[in-house]
Scaffold this motif. Structure first.
Motif, mmCIF file in Angstrom:
data_model
loop_
_atom_site.group_PDB
_atom_site.id
_atom_site.type_symbol
_atom_site.label_atom_id
_atom_site.label_comp_id
_atom_site.label_asym_id
_atom_site.label_seq_id
_atom_site.Cartn_x
_atom_site.Cartn_y
_atom_site.Cartn_z
ATOM 1 N N UNK A 77 0.950 -1.213 -0.027
ATOM 2 C CA UNK A 77 0.163 0.035 0.113
ATOM 3 C C UNK A 77 0.904 1.279 0.108
ATOM 4 N N UNK A 78 2.082 1.206 0.287
ATOM 5 C CA UNK A 78 2.910 2.304 0.170
ATOM 6 C C UNK A 78 3.592 2.422 -1.008
ATOM 7 N N UNK A 127 24.213 11.071 1.237
ATOM 8 C CA UNK A 127 23.261 11.156 2.349
ATOM 9 C C UNK A 127 22.225 10.030 2.164
ATOM 10 N N UNK A 128 22.189 8.881 2.860
ATOM 11 C CA UNK A 128 21.372 7.914 2.196
ATOM 12 C C UNK A 128 20.017 7.807 2.741
ATOM 13 N N UNK A 129 19.219 7.268 1.850
ATOM 14 C CA UNK A 129 17.690 7.112 1.878
ATOM 15 C C UNK A 129 17.403 5.755 1.587
ATOM 16 N N UNK A 130 16.310 5.404 2.425
ATOM 17 C CA UNK A 130 16.006 3.844 2.595
ATOM 18 C C UNK A 130 14.545 3.672 1.931
ATOM 19 N N UNK A 131 14.314 2.809 1.127
ATOM 20 C CA UNK A 131 13.111 2.414 0.365
ATOM 21 C C UNK A 131 11.960 2.496 1.212
ATOM 22 N N UNK A 132 12.250 1.881 2.601
ATOM 23 C CA UNK A 132 10.937 1.740 3.428
ATOM 24 C C UNK A 132 10.530 2.959 4.009
ATOM 25 N N UNK A 179 3.667 3.623 11.668
ATOM 26 C CA UNK A 179 2.758 2.464 11.439
ATOM 27 C C UNK A 179 1.439 2.893 10.891
ATOM 28 N N UNK A 180 0.779 3.985 11.887
ATOM 29 C CA UNK A 180 -0.720 4.352 11.654
ATOM 30 C C UNK A 180 -0.738 4.916 10.298
ATOM 31 N N UNK A 181 0.151 5.976 9.831
ATOM 32 C CA UNK A 181 0.299 6.349 8.721
ATOM 33 C C UNK A 181 0.024 5.512 7.675
ATOM 34 N N UNK A 230 -3.162 4.382 4.657
ATOM 35 C CA UNK A 230 -3.137 4.581 3.124
ATOM 36 C C UNK A 230 -3.664 2.983 2.691
ATOM 37 N N UNK A 231 -3.407 2.075 3.697
ATOM 38 C CA UNK A 231 -3.679 0.618 3.410
ATOM 39 C C UNK A 231 -5.284 0.426 2.839
ATOM 40 N N UNK A 232 -6.088 1.272 2.948
ATOM 41 C CA UNK A 232 -7.395 1.271 2.542
ATOM 42 C C UNK A 232 -7.531 1.504 1.112
ATOM 43 N N UNK A 233 -6.553 1.919 0.336
ATOM 44 C CA UNK A 233 -6.422 2.503 -0.843
ATOM 45 C C UNK A 233 -4.969 2.733 -1.439
#
Lengths: 437, 437
Positions: free
Chosen positions: B70-71, B91-96, B282-284, B288-291
């Motif tokens: 959902x992300x 400066x590193x960025x992470x997929x998650x 996690x809540x954020x 998004x998970x509903x759509x």
């Protein structure tokens, strides 16, 4: 112990079988994105003409522009209104009542957000069927709306029971402020199709109790039960006479992520908004104004509501694709239902529409106590996934929080995949039962 | 009296000029939608290879499927994280940490919705620049968040003033609960580009005051001011040392609807979420998970962050398109600014980035009293539209509610269109002034 995981927990037909995709709208979109294809003679002429017409309705003649209006591209609104009018045998629909959005869930979010208010006994409540679509409980929770459950009657094929509606409403009053009733017809995940009499009674109930009707009708083109047909809430409402037609607030939702037009990844849908207070209606449109709906799914919607007609070159292919999907769906549903009912401890109501089966697990109490615990449906699904690589949905996601445990599976998959799912499920299920003779 | 209305009130480059569209991502999408094109030799090989690679990352090998997560599609999250890491010099960025959505506005809505709570003095407040992006005040209003204005310094080219931040925060406390500060850099609609020192100070301010940093950075690839460069809040934050890098909550937003990748109609964007409390994070994601986000804009994002490199067949065309857009933008902004400053009663700060100019109207008090009234900017725009068919934005939409009247115009249009806009604006403006000599 398995080669690959098969996920049949959600209703995403394309994820299971690319061949299920009707090619028409994807071809149209491809031409819109890459207008060089207007000259590509391997594409049917009507597809190219449609793309050209659609490009003409986009700002600057490009799908890269924002929608002209925050409610959608006017041409698409008009096509949808014409589709609804045809579908409802002449009960007229008006383009200005159509609001496009990125999916029916997103449209529903806007409405629920608008209705959400209060706290404790003043909090907005929405009467919601149990079982309901599995994304709905989270959506309501996030938007601060209280889910007021009404139980569908499993033994009656998951029908709506009017007495239960009254019971649910009365039980909720004093604990929250019920302001709407949510309907899923054809039912997700039940596959139930409401008849005219039921719809009339639900409308009367909503009218008497002053509830807004939220009618999710995304499986309207996937009814396969014998002698069953989809009748829209809008049509029935307008045929019940002025007293209802001019009074009851109705918002109905449709989507391109339904069975026969399963373009889930594109995320497109619309709502038709009837009898809403003008000020509320205006506010709803303003909410959408900060972020206009994506253009490509709107063009897909146009293709969905304006199918090729006999005479169009693409008609034959498209009709074949739709027929193939409908036949697969119907046969799969029948096959899986029979199979499940042949297993000890599983009872499945036959589905009449949509893409899910929703069987009940009758598990030995000892098994629930000793192995699975109170969340028996969740643990059943979890162990099935671990042991056999099949991902089903647990009934608690569909709002089922009593101890009638259910599982949910999507049957819109190639028959061979379905057989594999059923075989793995049987193996797991029998093995589990075997431990509690 | 005019042939057609020209709308330069919003930043939609494709609506004004189809030729501005970089063709690459549209070609890629066309192939993904209609895989027959994989064999089409008139399309550059790298475009077809990219489409094939992207199709492989979609469920069931089709863009019709929902995103795997959902992300977003994991491959796209990874590409974006790599892009950010390159952009920020390692400066590193992470997929998650990357969450895809249907537009940066939609991502911002999720965050604001999450932060919204309370009422009166407990209501969540967000420090917001004035002027701010013109969709922001409505968005905050709809989501129940209080807009706490901090004035940018017009005479300093719309720079952020730290003293003003403190003043705004102190003034707000007791009236609401300020929980975040919103930054638009490069500034919409000001075209201002923040330097490292300013960014450091804003970060220190947010850290000291315990505010979440919401950094809208959608015009990062459209900086054209001499000796100006875009520096991300993320980069500066991580270069300020552990004390900041591990503590300050930062959410930054980017979009495909920016100047050089102006695919507004597709509605795609992402946010990078840093240092958020794990439970909140996690809540954020659950919200998004509903759509799940639409697939096609995600693939467009992938093309935006992974541009063709020298050696790719499409590189030359793509580089030319980008260069053409950037040159047009820069020249137009300079030309329009000079032109406006040549008119009596208009003063325009030069823009360094983005697609807007935001000049101030110095109108005779008598004109305001007798003709335009307190909403002088709105009425000015309304009359310009009626008399000359040019649609500008009124400064009040950008949160400007004092009596410093401003207008907003998008300068990403073909030069001939821009000239037409300027000529009509001058004619109207001089005519208006003429009546109050």
């Amino acid at each position: 112990p398995f080669k690959e995981v098969i996920d049949v927990s959600s209703g995403d037909p394309t994820g299971l079988s690319p061949s299920v995709i009707p090619c028409l709208s994807f071809q149209v979109l491809a031409v819109c994105l890459y207008p060089e294809l207007l000259k590509e003679e391997s594409l049917p002429l009507d597809v190219r003409r449609r793309a050209q017409r659609l490009l003409g309705t986009c700002g600057g003649g490009s799908v890269g522009s924002y929608s002209a209006s925050s409610c959608g591209i006017p041409h698409v609104q008009k096509s949808i209104a014409e589709f609804i009018t045809r579908r409802d045998d002449g009960v007229s629909s008006h383009p200005e009542d159509i609001i496009l959005s990125s999916g029916s869930q997103r449209a529903l979010s806007l409405v629920l957000h608008l209705m959400a208010s209060g706290d404790e006994e003043t909090q907005t409540g929405v009467l919601t069927p149990v079982p309901c679509p599995h994304t709905l409980p989270t959506l309501m929770d996030v938007l601060g709306v209280k889910l007021v459950p009404y139980q569908l009657t499993e033994e009656g094929g998951w029908a709506v029971d009017l007495e239960e509606l009254h019971r649910a409403l009365n039980a909720a009053r004093g604990h929250c402020e019920p302001r709407a009733i949510y309907i899923s017809n054809p039912g997700n995940p039940t596959g139930q199709v409401q008849d005219r009499k039921t719809i009339e009674k639900v409308i009367q109930f909503a009218a008497t109790e002053g509830l807004v009707l939220l009618a999710e009708e995304v499986y309207q083109d996937s009814v396969y039960g014998q002698d069953k047909e989809f009748i829209s809430y809008k049509k029935v409402l307008f045929e019940m006479g002025q007293m209802y037609a001019e009074k009851v607030e109705l918002i109905s939702f449709h989507s391109i992520s339904s069975a026969c037009t399963g373009e889930c990844g594109l995320r497109g849908g619309y709502m038709e908004v009837i009898n809403l207070d003008p000020a509320v209606n205006k506010y709803l449109r303003n909410m959408q104004a900060t972020s206009s709906p994506p253009v490509l799914p709107q063009l897909t919607l146009e293709a969905m509501v304006n199918r090729p007609t006999p005479g169009d070159l693409s008609h034959k292919t498209y009709a074949q694709e739709i027929l193939h999907t409908q036949t697969t769906l119907s046969q799969n549903a029948q096959r899986a239902c029979d199979f499940l009912n042949g297993l000890p401890g599983i009872k499945c109501q036959p589905a009449m529409a949509g893409v899910f089966l929703y069987p009940r697990l009758h598990l030995p109490p000892q098994m629930i106590e000793e192995i699975l615990g109170v969340e028996a449906d969740v643990l059943y699904c979890q162990r099935l996934l671990e042991e056999e690589g099949v991902c089903l949905g647990a009934g608690c996601e569909n709002g089922q929080d009593d101890q009638n445990y259910h599982i949910r599976l999507c049957v819109l998959a190639p028959p061979a995949t379905l057989e594999e799912v059923l075989a793995r499920l049987r193996s797991f299920h029998l093995h589990l039962l075997h431990r509690f003779p």
